[in-house]
Design a protein around this motif. Structure first.
Motif, PDB file in Angstrom:
ATOM      1  N   HIS A 143      -7.293  -3.260 -28.798  1.00 18.59           N
ATOM      2  CA  HIS A 143      -8.311  -2.300 -28.374  1.00 18.59           C
ATOM      3  C   HIS A 143      -9.550  -3.034 -27.862  1.00 18.59           C
ATOM      4  O   HIS A 143      -9.992  -4.011 -28.475  1.00 18.59           O
ATOM      5  N   LEU A 144     -10.127  -2.527 -26.773  1.00 15.83           N
ATOM      6  CA  LEU A 144     -11.443  -2.971 -26.326  1.00 15.83           C
ATOM      7  C   LEU A 144     -12.435  -1.896 -26.746  1.00 15.83           C
ATOM      8  O   LEU A 144     -12.335  -0.746 -26.310  1.00 15.83           O
ATOM      9  N   VAL A 145     -13.389  -2.251 -27.588  1.00 16.58           N
ATOM     10  CA  VAL A 145     -14.356  -1.274 -28.070  1.00 16.58           C
ATOM     11  C   VAL A 145     -15.342  -0.937 -26.952  1.00 16.58           C
ATOM     12  O   VAL A 145     -15.937  -1.842 -26.347  1.00 16.58           O
ATOM     13  N   VAL A 146     -15.520   0.349 -26.698  1.00 16.75           N
ATOM     14  CA  VAL A 146     -16.394   0.789 -25.606  1.00 16.75           C
ATOM     15  C   VAL A 146     -17.630   1.519 -26.112  1.00 16.75           C
ATOM     16  O   VAL A 146     -18.586   1.712 -25.352  1.00 16.75           O
ATOM     17  N   THR A 147     -17.630   1.939 -27.384  1.00 20.17           N
ATOM     18  CA  THR A 147     -18.758   2.694 -27.931  1.00 20.17           C
ATOM     19  C   THR A 147     -19.019   2.249 -29.364  1.00 20.17           C
ATOM     20  O   THR A 147     -18.087   2.095 -30.147  1.00 20.17           O
ATOM     21  N   TRP A 155     -10.298  -5.799 -30.588  1.00 25.90           N
ATOM     22  CA  TRP A 155      -9.765  -5.671 -31.953  1.00 25.90           C
ATOM     23  C   TRP A 155      -8.252  -5.506 -31.915  1.00 25.90           C
ATOM     24  O   TRP A 155      -7.715  -4.886 -30.992  1.00 25.90           O
ATOM     25  N   LEU A 156      -7.590  -6.046 -32.928  1.00 29.10           N
ATOM     26  CA  LEU A 156      -6.167  -5.822 -33.162  1.00 29.10           C
ATOM     27  C   LEU A 156      -6.033  -4.826 -34.306  1.00 29.10           C
ATOM     28  O   LEU A 156      -6.561  -5.051 -35.403  1.00 29.10           O
ATOM     29  N   ILE A 157      -5.342  -3.715 -34.065  1.00 32.48           N
ATOM     30  CA  ILE A 157      -5.160  -2.683 -35.080  1.00 32.48           C
ATOM     31  C   ILE A 157      -3.671  -2.373 -35.209  1.00 32.48           C
ATOM     32  O   ILE A 157      -2.993  -2.134 -34.206  1.00 32.48           O
ATOM     33  N   ASP A 158      -3.180  -2.402 -36.446  1.00 33.07           N
ATOM     34  CA  ASP A 158      -1.773  -2.078 -36.684  1.00 33.07           C
ATOM     35  C   ASP A 158      -1.652  -1.288 -37.979  1.00 33.07           C
ATOM     36  O   ASP A 158      -2.651  -0.797 -38.515  1.00 33.07           O
ATOM     37  N   GLU A 159      -0.448  -1.161 -38.489  1.00 33.01           N
ATOM     38  CA  GLU A 159      -0.233  -0.331 -39.679  1.00 33.01           C
ATOM     39  C   GLU A 159      -0.868  -0.912 -40.936  1.00 33.01           C
ATOM     40  O   GLU A 159      -1.048  -0.209 -41.932  1.00 33.01           O
ATOM     41  N   TYR A 160      -1.231  -2.194 -40.906  1.00 36.84           N
ATOM     42  CA  TYR A 160      -1.787  -2.835 -42.088  1.00 36.84           C
ATOM     43  C   TYR A 160      -3.313  -2.844 -42.111  1.00 36.84           C
ATOM     44  O   TYR A 160      -3.915  -2.927 -43.181  1.00 36.84           O
ATOM     45  N   GLY A 161      -3.926  -2.791 -40.924  1.00 45.14           N
ATOM     46  CA  GLY A 161      -5.374  -2.834 -40.893  1.00 45.14           C
ATOM     47  C   GLY A 161      -5.901  -3.145 -39.505  1.00 45.14           C
ATOM     48  O   GLY A 161      -5.181  -3.063 -38.506  1.00 45.14           O
ATOM     49  N   ALA A 162      -7.183  -3.499 -39.458  1.00 50.28           N
ATOM     50  CA  ALA A 162      -7.861  -3.764 -38.186  1.00 50.28           C
ATOM     51  C   ALA A 162      -8.721  -5.008 -38.325  1.00 50.28           C
ATOM     52  O   ALA A 162      -9.402  -5.195 -39.338  1.00 50.28           O
ATOM     53  N   MET A 163      -8.686  -5.878 -37.318  1.00 54.98           N
ATOM     54  CA  MET A 163      -9.502  -7.084 -37.348  1.00 54.98           C
ATOM     55  C   MET A 163      -9.952  -7.444 -35.936  1.00 54.98           C
ATOM     56  O   MET A 163      -9.227  -7.217 -34.962  1.00 54.98           O
ATOM     57  N   GLY A 176     -11.992 -17.662 -32.050  1.00 55.63           N
ATOM     58  CA  GLY A 176     -12.035 -17.839 -30.610  1.00 55.63           C
ATOM     59  C   GLY A 176     -13.307 -17.247 -30.052  1.00 55.63           C
ATOM     60  O   GLY A 176     -14.145 -16.723 -30.791  1.00 55.63           O
ATOM     61  N   ALA A 177     -13.473 -17.341 -28.750  1.00 54.87           N
ATOM     62  CA  ALA A 177     -14.642 -16.752 -28.102  1.00 54.87           C
ATOM     63  C   ALA A 177     -14.467 -15.241 -28.057  1.00 54.87           C
ATOM     64  O   ALA A 177     -13.440 -14.747 -27.592  1.00 54.87           O
ATOM     65  N   PRO A 178     -15.442 -14.468 -28.544  1.00 52.16           N
ATOM     66  CA  PRO A 178     -15.286 -13.019 -28.588  1.00 52.16           C
ATOM     67  C   PRO A 178     -15.384 -12.387 -27.214  1.00 52.16           C
ATOM     68  O   PRO A 178     -15.814 -13.012 -26.248  1.00 52.16           O
ATOM     69  N   GLY A 179     -14.972 -11.131 -27.142  1.00 52.20           N
ATOM     70  CA  GLY A 179     -15.070 -10.387 -25.892  1.00 52.20           C
ATOM     71  C   GLY A 179     -13.826 -10.486 -25.041  1.00 52.20           C
ATOM     72  O   GLY A 179     -12.909 -11.276 -25.304  1.00 52.20           O
ATOM     73  N   PHE A 180     -13.793  -9.675 -23.991  1.00 51.78           N
ATOM     74  CA  PHE A 180     -12.610  -9.589 -23.137  1.00 51.78           C
ATOM     75  C   PHE A 180     -12.299 -10.925 -22.459  1.00 51.78           C
ATOM     76  O   PHE A 180     -11.141 -11.358 -22.431  1.00 51.78           O
ATOM     77  N   THR A 181     -13.316 -11.603 -21.936  1.00 55.72           N
ATOM     78  CA  THR A 181     -13.070 -12.885 -21.254  1.00 55.72           C
ATOM     79  C   THR A 181     -12.542 -13.925 -22.232  1.00 55.72           C
ATOM     80  O   THR A 181     -11.610 -14.679 -21.907  1.00 55.72           O
ATOM     81  N   GLY A 182     -13.123 -13.979 -23.433  1.00 56.95           N
ATOM     82  CA  GLY A 182     -12.641 -14.930 -24.432  1.00 56.95           C
ATOM     83  C   GLY A 182     -11.208 -14.652 -24.830  1.00 56.95           C
ATOM     84  O   GLY A 182     -10.407 -15.582 -25.003  1.00 56.95           O
TER      85      GLY A 182
END
Length: 206
Positions: A143-147, A155-163, A176-182
């Motif tokens: 997921h790319l957070v927009v709001t 973020w990676l979200i699956d049945e176990y959680g979100a990180m 790693g470098a955060p954000g879409f480019t990273g």
């Protein structure tokens, strides 16, 4: 610790990095154009974070080779395995998380919240304030957070959680470098998403 980013103005250096990565891939989909981007934003009551906004408008709107494993989706689409019986996705509602939440192992949350409250919070993590970038399979969605406070972070979200992907901490499960480019650069360099993964194939980490 999460890193603040400028998500309102497109950094020319970041856009140049994205152009270089995707220009070498002839199968990359053409850009969506500014009219399509602005129409989508008006429909959902949001403004996409930079540099992703300029990227889909001017560089590329999807790549089957990734990232992630099953391809970078066009910005208006959801993965084919997302399902039609899920709650409505509300991009204008703030993404509810600011730190990793592994709900499968969260005894404190289970004690403090009712089952209905937990399910509502989990649904919000999946469906509020984020755009779906694609999937690594096995129910692992990027997921790319927009709001919200995490705007611009991936973020990676699956049945176990979100990180979140990208952190200044060397002990982060996905440093790693955060954000879409990273996130894209990490993939283009052939790195595994997870610090302790045995290889570079995301399915090995699933």
């Amino acid at each position: 610790m999460m890193i603040d980013m400028n998500t309102e103005t497109c950094d020319p250096a970041e856009l140049a990095t994205l152009r270089e990565i995707f220009s070498s891939r002839p199968e990359a989909a053409p850009p969506a154009g500014w009219e399509a981007v602005r129409s989508f934003e008006e429909q959902h009551g949001i403004v996409l974070p930079e540099p992703y906004r300029t990227f889909v408008a001017e560089v590329c709107d999807g790549l089957r080779a990734g990232p992630p494993y099953y391809g970078l989706l066009p910005f208006t689409q959801t993965p084919s395995d997302w399902g039609s019986d899920r709650p409505e996705r509300l991009l204008a509602e703030p993404f509810p998380l600011t730190a990793t939440w592994m709900w499968e192992n969260s005894e404190e949350d289970e004690e403090a919240l009712s089952e209905q409250e937990l399910e509502a919070r989990m649904d919000a993590a999946f469906d509020h304030g984020s755009l779906l970038l694609g999937t690594d399979g096995c129910g692992m969605y990027w997921h790319l957070v927009v709001t919200g406070p995490q705007r611009g972070h991936v973020w990676l979200i699956d049945e176990y959680g979100a990180m979140p992907f990208g952190s200044s901490s060397s002990t982060s499960p996905m440093p790693g470098a955060p954000g879409f480019t990273g996130w894209v650069t990490h993939w283009a360099q052939g790195h595994s998403w997870f610090a302790d993964a045995p290889g570079d194939d995301p399915e090995e980490a699933a």
